[in-house]
Design a protein around this motif. Structure first.
Motif, short mmCIF file in Angstrom:
data_model
loop_
_atom_site.label_atom_id
_atom_site.label_comp_id
_atom_site.label_asym_id
_atom_site.label_seq_id
_atom_site.Cartn_x
_atom_site.Cartn_y
_atom_site.Cartn_z
N GLN A 303 32.71 -21.95 -51.20
CA GLN A 303 32.83 -20.91 -50.18
C GLN A 303 34.26 -20.36 -50.11
OE1 GLN A 303 29.68 -20.10 -47.79
NE2 GLN A 303 29.41 -20.45 -49.99
N ALA A 350 35.53 -12.45 -41.96
CA ALA A 350 34.19 -12.74 -41.41
C ALA A 350 33.11 -12.25 -42.36
CB ALA A 350 34.04 -12.10 -40.04
N GLY A 351 33.31 -11.06 -42.93
CA GLY A 351 32.33 -10.52 -43.88
C GLY A 351 32.26 -11.37 -45.14
N GLY A 353 32.85 -14.53 -45.30
CA GLY A 353 32.15 -15.76 -44.93
C GLY A 353 30.65 -15.58 -44.95
N GLU A 354 30.18 -14.45 -44.41
CA GLU A 354 28.73 -14.20 -44.40
C GLU A 354 28.20 -14.02 -45.82
OE1 GLU A 354 28.16 -10.78 -41.97
OE2 GLU A 354 28.83 -11.78 -40.12
N GLY A 355 28.93 -13.27 -46.65
CA GLY A 355 28.50 -13.04 -48.02
C GLY A 355 28.45 -14.32 -48.84
N ALA A 357 28.09 -17.36 -47.67
CA ALA A 357 26.99 -18.21 -47.17
C ALA A 357 25.66 -17.77 -47.77
CB ALA A 357 26.95 -18.15 -45.65
N GLU A 358 25.44 -16.46 -47.84
CA GLU A 358 24.19 -15.95 -48.43
C GLU A 358 24.12 -16.29 -49.91
OE1 GLU A 358 24.14 -11.79 -47.71
OE2 GLU A 358 24.11 -11.98 -45.52
#
Length: 395
Positions: A303, A350-351, A353-355, A357-358
């Motif tokens: 990550q 933040a973006g 992190g979301e990407g 995780a996906e």
């Protein structure tokens, strides 16, 4: 199932070792018994803690070999491969194993298979190809087509599309590769804003990675926040080691840059990756368009947002917000991207992190093992053009 892994490529470490580890540990988690089948003189650089069966015939290495000698070694390796295949056939015939995986293959493995009784195996066999370039594709498709009558032979191509340059065969399985994750350390991935951003350049040092060009660009950058750089490199050949040491001497007095000329493996490697915030992949090569990037999938597994050349698995960047890319080979564009990424990191974290995780969920080792298992058991079938490679479906 009792699953055998036929490994004949000796490496001192790196992603080949970790890929085998994914197969062993994730298939064990799914309840399978795993063992290795290797040449008689094979030396492991990692203890997988599973049974090992030694096959007659020695491994052949091309390291430091060229010219006529390399050609002779190639003939010897092909001869040994035929011997190994025959012994693997006998193991399957005796029901010592219920399935077999060849973790690192090329079209040459299939070409040899077409001349060997192993193609008539009574157990399913997966040959994993880690990518196919345009030059190799016709040869691979030709050999795979010859194997169509042999239903237990299952070539698996690690890729992000569901075809081989527009061609599809019912016995070819295109699937996603897996991420590399922390297996020996306590590590909880997090993507967050930092007072000082630590960026890392990791991996085996090779000149194609253009480390000098990258460092020249990096030190010219105008950064509005605190940032430091860790450059780790392992070297296999004396000329590479000498070149890397020259680079270290050239930049040793640059503030905020630390060098580590050392090969890392296992927990030590994982701690190093876990200790940085951003992973840099500024190297460019056409092959990265067709072969999945081990460092990219390390970044996703740990990550870590990335800065990479746009020829490194562009399909992944098109789907997931995991960092930024620059034009391959364009050092001016790299400098602009470095400044934009580093200076804007906190606003975009933040973006990322979301990407990540996906992407981590999509490419997880667990889902990869599920797909491999489904191919072996016959529960996976070739996907339709409208579907994304890597989905598992029931017949």
């Amino acid at each position: 199932m009792r699953i055998g892994i036929f490994e004949n490529i000796m490496t001192p470490g790196g992603h080949e070792v970790d890929f085998d580890r994914i197969l062993v540990e994730e298939l064990q988690k799914r309840g399978h018994e795993v063992s290795f089948y290797v040449p008689e003189d094979f030396e492991f650089s990692f203890d997988y803690h599973v049974p090992v069966v030694r096959l007659g015939g020695k491994a052949v290495s091309y390291s430091k070999v060229s010219g006529i000698k390399k050609l002779l070694y190639s003939v010897k390796r092909e001869y040994n491969r035929q011997k190994w295949y025959a012994q693997l056939y006998e193991a399957a015939y005796r029901k010592d194993i219920d399935a077999l995986i060849v973790p690192t293959s090329t079209y040459r493995y299939l070409r040899a298979l077409n001349k060997n009784i192993l193609r008539r195996s009574n157990v399913p066999i997966i040959f994993v190809l880690h990518g196919i370039n345009p030059k190799e594709a016709p040869k691979f498709l030709r050999e795979a087509k010859k194997l169509l009558p042999y239903k237990n032979i299952k070539p698996v191509v690690l890729t992000f599309v569901n075809h081989i340059f527009g061609h599809r065969l019912p016995n070819i399985y295109p699937i996603y590769p897996p991420t590399y994750t922390a297996r020996d350390i306590e590590f909880q991935p997090s993507v967050e804003a930092k007072d000082t951003l630590t960026v890392g350049f990791f991996g085996q040092y090779r000149r194609e990675k253009r480390l000098r060009d990258f460092l020249e660009v990096y030190v010219k950058g105008h950064y509005t926040r605190k940032v430091k750089l860790l450059v780790q490199g392992s070297t296999m050949h004396p000329e590479d080691a000498e070149d890397f040491e020259k680079i270290i001497q050239e930049y040793k007095d640059c503030a905020g840059i630390k060098f580590l000329h050392k090969g890392l493996i296992g927990a030590e490697w994982q701690k190093a990756i876990a200790g940085i915030d951003v992973l840099l992949m500024p190297y460019s090569a056409p092959r990265y368009l067709y072969h999945w990037g081990g460092m990219l999938f390390t970044a996703i597994g740990f990550q870590k947002p990335v800065i990479a050349s746009n020829d490194i698995n562009p399909e992944v960047f098109a789907k997931f917000n995991i960092g930024m890319t620059f034009k391959s080979g364009d050092m001016n564009d790299l400098q602009q991207v470095l400044e934009k990424f580093i200076n804007g990191y906190d606003a975009n974290v933040a973006g990322y992190g979301e990407g990540l995780a996906e992407a981590g969920k999509k490419f997880s080792p667990e889902s990869f093992a599920h797909r491999i298992e489904a191919i072996l058991t016959g529960e996976y079938h070739t996907i339709t053009p409208e579907q994304v490679a890597g989905n598992v479906e029931k017949k």
